[in-house]
Design a protein around this motif. Structure first.
Motif, PDB file in Angstrom:
ATOM      1  N   CYS A  87       0.849  -1.187   0.000  1.00  0.00           N
ATOM      2  CA  CYS A  87       0.000   0.000   0.000  1.00  0.00           C
ATOM      3  C   CYS A  87       0.884   1.235   0.000  1.00  0.00           C
ATOM      4  O   CYS A  87       1.808   1.336   0.799  1.00  0.00           O
ATOM      5  CB  CYS A  87      -0.894  -0.015   1.236  1.00  0.00           C
ATOM      6  N   CYS A 103      -0.217   3.410   3.641  1.00  0.00           N
ATOM      7  CA  CYS A 103       0.166   2.978   4.994  1.00  0.00           C
ATOM      8  C   CYS A 103       1.333   2.000   4.995  1.00  0.00           C
ATOM      9  O   CYS A 103       1.858   1.664   6.037  1.00  0.00           O
ATOM     10  CB  CYS A 103      -1.039   2.374   5.719  1.00  0.00           C
ATOM     11  N   CYS A 134      -6.460  -1.443  -0.359  1.00  0.00           N
ATOM     12  CA  CYS A 134      -5.806  -1.834   0.884  1.00  0.00           C
ATOM     13  C   CYS A 134      -6.857  -2.238   1.909  1.00  0.00           C
ATOM     14  O   CYS A 134      -7.938  -1.665   1.968  1.00  0.00           O
ATOM     15  CB  CYS A 134      -4.997  -0.657   1.398  1.00  0.00           C
ATOM     16  N   SER A 184      -6.354  -2.119   5.251  1.00  0.00           N
ATOM     17  CA  SER A 184      -6.299  -1.356   6.494  1.00  0.00           C
ATOM     18  C   SER A 184      -6.506   0.146   6.336  1.00  0.00           C
ATOM     19  O   SER A 184      -6.671   0.844   7.322  1.00  0.00           O
ATOM     20  CB  SER A 184      -5.009  -1.649   7.252  1.00  0.00           C
ATOM     21  N   CYS A 185      -6.455   0.664   5.124  1.00  0.00           N
ATOM     22  CA  CYS A 185      -6.779   2.069   4.928  1.00  0.00           C
ATOM     23  C   CYS A 185      -7.507   2.194   3.582  1.00  0.00           C
ATOM     24  O   CYS A 185      -7.813   1.201   2.942  1.00  0.00           O
ATOM     25  CB  CYS A 185      -5.528   2.943   4.982  1.00  0.00           C
TER      26      CYS A 185
HETATM   27 ZN   LIG Z   1      -3.084   1.065   3.359  1.00  0.00          ZN
END
Ligand SMILES: [Zn+2]
Length: 59
Positions: free
Chosen positions: A17, A20, A41, A43-44
């Motif tokens: 990513c 992040c 992604c 997580s973000c």
């Molecule tokens: Zn990310």
């Protein structure tokens, strides 16, 4: 006993990513190429890019 050694190479893709820095390893899919945008992604809200493609031998 004699085994003929047959090596199988599995190709993997590393996605990273750009936001992040999260890295994910998955199996290579036809059409993957370096630095192409790959997927969202987890997580973000960034987009992952293909960072590396490599092969691993299975014995
Ligand atoms: Zn990310």
């Amino acid at each position: 006993m004699i085994f003929s050694k047959k090596k199988i190479i599995i190709a993997y893709t590393i996605e990273k990513c750009s936001k992040c820095g999260m890295q994910r390893k998955r199996e290579f899919i036809d059409g993957d190429y370096l630095f192409s945008e790959s997927s969202k992604c987890n997580s973000c809200d960034g987009t992952t890019k293909i960072e590396k493609i490599f092969g691993e031998e299975l014995e």
